[in-house]
Design an enzyme around this catalytic site. Structure first.
Site, PDB file in Angstrom:
ATOM      1  N   PHE A   1     -38.056  36.164 -46.906  1.00  0.00           N
ATOM      2  CA  PHE A   1     -37.019  34.990 -46.395  1.00  0.00           C
ATOM      3  C   PHE A   1     -37.885  33.787 -46.628  1.00  0.00           C
ATOM      4  O   PHE A   1     -38.764  33.600 -45.816  1.00  0.00           O
ATOM      5  CB  PHE A   1     -36.302  35.286 -45.236  1.00  0.00           C
TER       6      PHE A   1
ATOM      7  N   ASP B   1     -46.233  32.110 -45.870  1.00  0.00           N
ATOM      8  CA  ASP B   1     -45.162  31.423 -44.980  1.00  0.00           C
ATOM      9  C   ASP B   1     -45.370  32.109 -43.601  1.00  0.00           C
ATOM     10  O   ASP B   1     -45.018  33.217 -43.507  1.00  0.00           O
ATOM     11  CB  ASP B   1     -43.952  32.020 -45.674  1.00  0.00           C
TER      12      ASP B   1
ATOM     13  N   LYS C   1     -40.490  26.753 -37.180  1.00  0.00           N
ATOM     14  CA  LYS C   1     -40.075  27.509 -35.864  1.00  0.00           C
ATOM     15  C   LYS C   1     -40.617  27.045 -34.584  1.00  0.00           C
ATOM     16  O   LYS C   1     -40.169  26.100 -34.113  1.00  0.00           O
ATOM     17  CB  LYS C   1     -40.013  28.896 -35.978  1.00  0.00           C
TER      18      LYS C   1
HETATM   19  C1  LIG Z   1     -36.897  30.758 -40.587  1.00  0.00           C
HETATM   20  C2  LIG Z   1     -37.766  30.910 -41.627  1.00  0.00           C
HETATM   21  C3  LIG Z   1     -37.700  30.184 -42.760  1.00  0.00           C
HETATM   22  C4  LIG Z   1     -36.713  28.966 -42.932  1.00  0.00           C
HETATM   23  O1  LIG Z   1     -37.015  28.078 -41.893  1.00  0.00           O
HETATM   24  P1  LIG Z   1     -35.695  27.061 -41.489  1.00  0.00           P
HETATM   25  O2  LIG Z   1     -36.226  25.989 -40.602  1.00  0.00           O
HETATM   26  O3  LIG Z   1     -34.244  27.742 -41.232  1.00  0.00           O
HETATM   27  O4  LIG Z   1     -35.617  26.201 -42.944  1.00  0.00           O
HETATM   28  C5  LIG Z   1     -38.614  30.156 -43.986  1.00  0.00           C
HETATM   29  N1  LIG Z   1     -39.768  31.185 -43.803  1.00  0.00           N
HETATM   30  C6  LIG Z   1     -39.438  32.068 -42.755  1.00  0.00           C
HETATM   31  C7  LIG Z   1     -40.649  33.223 -42.892  1.00  0.00           C
HETATM   32  C8  LIG Z   1     -38.540  32.040 -41.762  1.00  0.00           C
HETATM   33  O5  LIG Z   1     -38.710  32.728 -40.738  1.00  0.00           O
END
Ligand SMILES: *Cc1c(COP(=O)(O)O)cnc(C)c1O
Length: 393
Positions: free
Chosen positions: A136, A221, A250
């Site tokens: 994700f 990420d 986050k």
């Molecule tokens: C939450 C998340 C995202 C996306 O972040 P947003 O602030 O909602 O755009 C991307 N990568 C990972 C691993 C995430 O947990």
């Protein structure tokens, strides 16, 4: 009162979320309160965001002070908290430069653009990025194209070109996906939304080695795993390696929207003035909140505490697995933990909510626990009792 609020909200807010029937009005530490005065211990933490808990006095003061001083001037000018936060992050990571934005998806967008620019400047034709199945990375068109989940991608074709997918944890499959146009490998050190999937032993180290051999950039990420969540400031530290590019969001601002894309000098150089930008990126307000968040994490030794409390939490979940047959797996690191069930998780989430605990279910059968890093052993004990009770019924 809550009924009225929910009805009015449902009339005017875009229907992109399936919400719990709960109107939350305030919070303190690891507790939130609804409009009827009901209280809940929060094991969702705004989805791994509120690392210091709710209404933290230091963050509230830093925000108020900055709001009275300077909220926004744009990146046409220098501002103080922005460079101080960048210094803090680069001094504690592999990275030399930081690009600030406002969300996780934007941080990944910046990383994807940087990869393309980096190779284009070298007049190298490489542009493809290998991401992982079940990954994700966000909901914008580019980050959606990098997200390996059909249910999230469905209905948005044509997606952005240039993404390939390999199963997370399978080095041979990754090797086979590498072609002459492969520019980067993008992965979450622990897959968050995909079900809290930890990498097999040695996998990330070998991915690093493979990328080095092939001249491919490695992007981590760490939007969910970063900022202490796994018991180290950044998850990559567990594996004795470092990526070339890392994205954060986050927990970085403890709930104040902020994202960051960090890179080594040699890679970061590909971005020159005008190559990328964000009006709100790194405002004094957001960076002041983030700076106070990271200073608090460090001064109060919260990351080591997270490792400790996380191990305690995981051991209790593991004991629960032995007692309750519905539990098929317990996994995760630090305070990024999950319990997989043989049945749907939604009724368990609802039952816990009725007993005063907020938890989250992902991938239908995976209960995820990402509380504030300041969660206490007593609060964990109470949740375990609740889960034991609910799963026993
Ligand atoms: C939450 C998340 C995202 C996306 O972040 P947003 O602030 O909602 O755009 C991307 N990568 C990972 C691993 C995430 O947990």
């Amino acid at each position: 009162m809550s009924q009225d609020i929910m009805q009015r909200a449902d009339r005017v807010i875009a229907h992109t979320y399936a919400r719990h029937p709960l109107v939350l009005v305030r919070g303190k530490g690891c507790t939130v309160e609804d409009a009827e005065g009901g209280t809940y211990t929060d094991f969702v933490g705004g989805i791994a965001v509120c690392c210091l808990g709710h209404a933290h006095p230091r963050i509230a003061r830093a925000l108020a002070r900055q709001a009275e001083t300077l909220v926004h001037v744009s990146n046409l000018f220098y501002t103080v908290p922005q460079f101080e936060l960048a210094e803090w992050l680069t001094q504690r990571s592999f990275a030399d430069r930081v690009f600030f934005c406002n969300s996780g998806a934007e941080a990944n967008e910046a990383a994807i653009k940087l990869v393309r620019k980096y190779f284009r400047q070298k007049q190298d034709k490489r542009f493809r990025i290998i991401a992982m199945e079940r990954s994700f990375h966000g909901r914008t068109m580019a980050t959606l194209s990098a997200t390996g989940q059909e249910k999230i991608r469905k209905g948005y074709d044509p997606l952005l070109e240039g993404f390939d997918f390999a199963p997370f944890g399978d080095l041979d499959a990754l090797k086979q996906k590498i072609g002459p146009e492969t520019a980067a490998v993008l992965l979450e050190p622990i897959q968050g939304e995909g079900g809290v999937r930890t990498p097999p032993t040695g996998y990330l180290e070998k991915v690093r080695q493979l990328c080095d051999e092939k001249g491919i950039l490695l992007i981590f990420d760490e939007i969910q795993t970063g900022m202490g969540r796994t018991g180290k400031l950044f998850a990559y530290e567990h594996f004795g390696i470092a990526p070339d590019i890392m994205t954060l969001a986050k927990a970085l601002g403890n709930g104040v929207p902020i994202g960051a894309m960090l890179a080594r000098q040699q890679v970061a150089e590909a971005f020159s003035p005008g190559a990328h930008a964000s009006t709100f990126g790194g405002t004094p307000l957001a960076t002041a909140a983030a700076l106070e968040t990271v200073r608090t994490l460090e001064e109060e030794n919260i990351v080591a505490r997270c490792a400790d409390v996380g191990a305690y939490f995981k051991s209790l979940l593991t004991t629960l697995k032995e007692r309750r047959k519905l539990v098929t797996d317990v996994r995760g690191m630090g305070l990024l933990l999950a319990m997989e069930l043989s049945v749907e998780g939604a009724p368990v989430v609802d039952a816990c909510m009725k007993k005063g605990f907020l938890i989250n279910c992902i991938q239908e059968r995976v209960l995820r626990f990402v509380p504030p890093l300041i969660i206490s052993r007593e609060e964990i004990d109470a949740l375990i009792n609740c889960l034991d009770d609910v799963l026993g019924r």
